[in-house]
Design an enzyme around this catalytic site. Sequence first.
Site, PDB file in Angstrom:
ATOM      1  N   SER A  71       0.814  -1.218   0.000  1.00 32.30           N
ATOM      2  CA  SER A  71       0.000   0.000   0.000  1.00 32.30           C
ATOM      3  C   SER A  71       0.849   1.270   0.000  1.00 32.30           C
ATOM      4  CB  SER A  71      -0.976   0.001   1.175  1.00 32.30           C
ATOM      5  OG  SER A  71      -0.308  -0.325   2.356  1.00 32.30           O
ATOM      6  N   THR A 204      -0.857   3.316   5.012  1.00 27.09           N
ATOM      7  CA  THR A 204       0.044   4.426   4.711  1.00 27.09           C
ATOM      8  C   THR A 204       1.232   4.451   5.664  1.00 27.09           C
ATOM      9  OG1 THR A 204      -1.883   5.737   4.133  1.00 27.09           O
ATOM     10  CG2 THR A 204       0.134   6.957   4.579  1.00 27.09           C
ATOM     11  N   THR A 222       1.909   6.950   0.276  1.00 32.34           N
ATOM     12  CA  THR A 222       0.926   5.883   0.090  1.00 32.34           C
ATOM     13  C   THR A 222       0.560   5.765  -1.380  1.00 32.34           C
ATOM     14  OG1 THR A 222      -1.270   5.088   0.786  1.00 32.34           O
ATOM     15  CG2 THR A 222      -1.054   7.437   0.396  1.00 32.34           C
ATOM     16  N   ARG A 232      -9.059  10.411  -7.141  1.00 30.34           N
ATOM     17  CA  ARG A 232      -9.236  10.443  -5.683  1.00 30.34           C
ATOM     18  C   ARG A 232      -7.905  10.746  -4.983  1.00 30.34           C
ATOM     19  NH1 ARG A 232      -7.013   7.638  -0.937  1.00 30.34           N
ATOM     20  NH2 ARG A 232      -8.661   7.472   0.597  1.00 30.34           N
ATOM     21  N   THR A 255      -3.031   7.271   9.739  1.00 28.18           N
ATOM     22  CA  THR A 255      -3.188   6.215   8.743  1.00 28.18           C
ATOM     23  C   THR A 255      -4.588   5.657   8.870  1.00 28.18           C
ATOM     24  OG1 THR A 255      -2.329   4.090   7.924  1.00 28.18           O
ATOM     25  CG2 THR A 255      -2.227   4.441  10.296  1.00 28.18           C
ATOM     26  N   GLY A 256      -5.111   5.141   7.777  1.00 28.79           N
ATOM     27  CA  GLY A 256      -6.448   4.557   7.856  1.00 28.79           C
ATOM     28  C   GLY A 256      -7.336   5.051   6.736  1.00 28.79           C
TER      29      GLY A 256
END
Length: 344
Positions: A71, A204, A222, A232, A255-256
Amino acid sequence: RAVVAQLLLVVLQLAGSYGAGTTAALPVVINTWAFRKATETAWRVLQLGGSELDAVEKGCGQCEIDQCDGSVGYGGSPDESGETTLDAMIMDGNTMEVGAVADLRRVKNAIGVARKVIEHTKHTLLVGESASLFAVRMGFPYEDLTTPKSLSMYSKWLNQSCQPNYWKNVVPDSSKSCGPYKRLEKVICEKWTISQRNVHNHDTIGMVVIGGNGTVASGTSTNGGVHKIPGRVGDSPIAGAGSYADSTAGGAAATGDGDIMMRFLPSYQAVEYMRMGMDPTVACQKVISRIQKYVPEFFGAVICANTTGSYGAACNKIPGFTQFHFMVYNPLLSQAAEQVVDCI
Ligand SMILES: *[C@@H]1O[C@H](CO)[C@@H](O)[C@H](O)[C@H]1NC(C)=O
Ligand SMILES: *[C@@H]1O[C@H](CO)[C@@H](O)[C@H](O)[C@H]1NC(C)=O
Ligand SMILES: *[C@@H]1O[C@H](CO)[C@@H](O)[C@H](O)[C@H]1NC(C)=O
């Protein structure tokens, strides 16, 4: 008396080594997830006399090379057209300068390009194909980010009727078929369900480095959410969302689920809490609980460190994500140490 003093010393030393994880010292490198090589690289840069910004750039850059968890970097998270695009930022907490790139295409070292935005422009954020042209002008190679792995993820997704995806209120029904979609006249306000998300698709790297004199730098890198709609941009390249650094207060990185988290500027908020004197762990927890109030089921975690080297982390507890792993390196640790925090 001497024996007692000796015993006390031993007890203190034991307590010290046991509690090493929470003992403050400078310099400190802290980053999201168990991305150990990134931590080690950042630490080595500091040891060799590099700046905090250098450490963040090379540390996050290590993850771009290693394709951390698929990722970060090239060959991961193909978007709806199968392409891998990158988001990254770097922030100097002394000058408050930020360099960032978003939707960067065909260039691997996204955080390196972000650094060049600080050094060679008066801008903060460059996006898309134009960011790639800038990167090439700055001497970065222009290369394909697609790998056999990202291609196979993409064809598997096409074969499963483009599920999951990020569309709503469109025809044909995006929960059953692939696009191209058209908008539905009638927009239904539905609650976003957790089943659409995979907690392992948003790993990330976010890093905070605090130098020996309290200088703070932060950064992120990321390849964004897998199967994202082209164009996006998530939280990672946005100052205050993906990360924030202020040498008068501290640094934080998130992160998330970027689409949710970027609405709350969690990194900025955490740094502001630390400025008010709040403990870094508590500062991290407070920003997580603020988002929780609106989106109880969001996936996310934050790391925080203040200018005297105290650090902490917090995450939102959801099914499949109850603990968050992060990395720390400071002079009290003999090596980069993986730490774990229970989600709240
Ligand atoms: C701390 O060190 C950095 C270099 O790493 C330097 O740019 C900065 O001015 C120093 N800050 C102070 C307060 O001495
Ligand atoms: C596509 O999906 C079907 C089941 O829906 C499966 O039998 C087939 O092997 C898949 N093909 C590929 C290339 O993944
Ligand atoms: C950093 O946090 C620690 C632990 O809460 C605290 O003791 C220290 O005073 C803080 N440093 C600053 C500069 O606020």
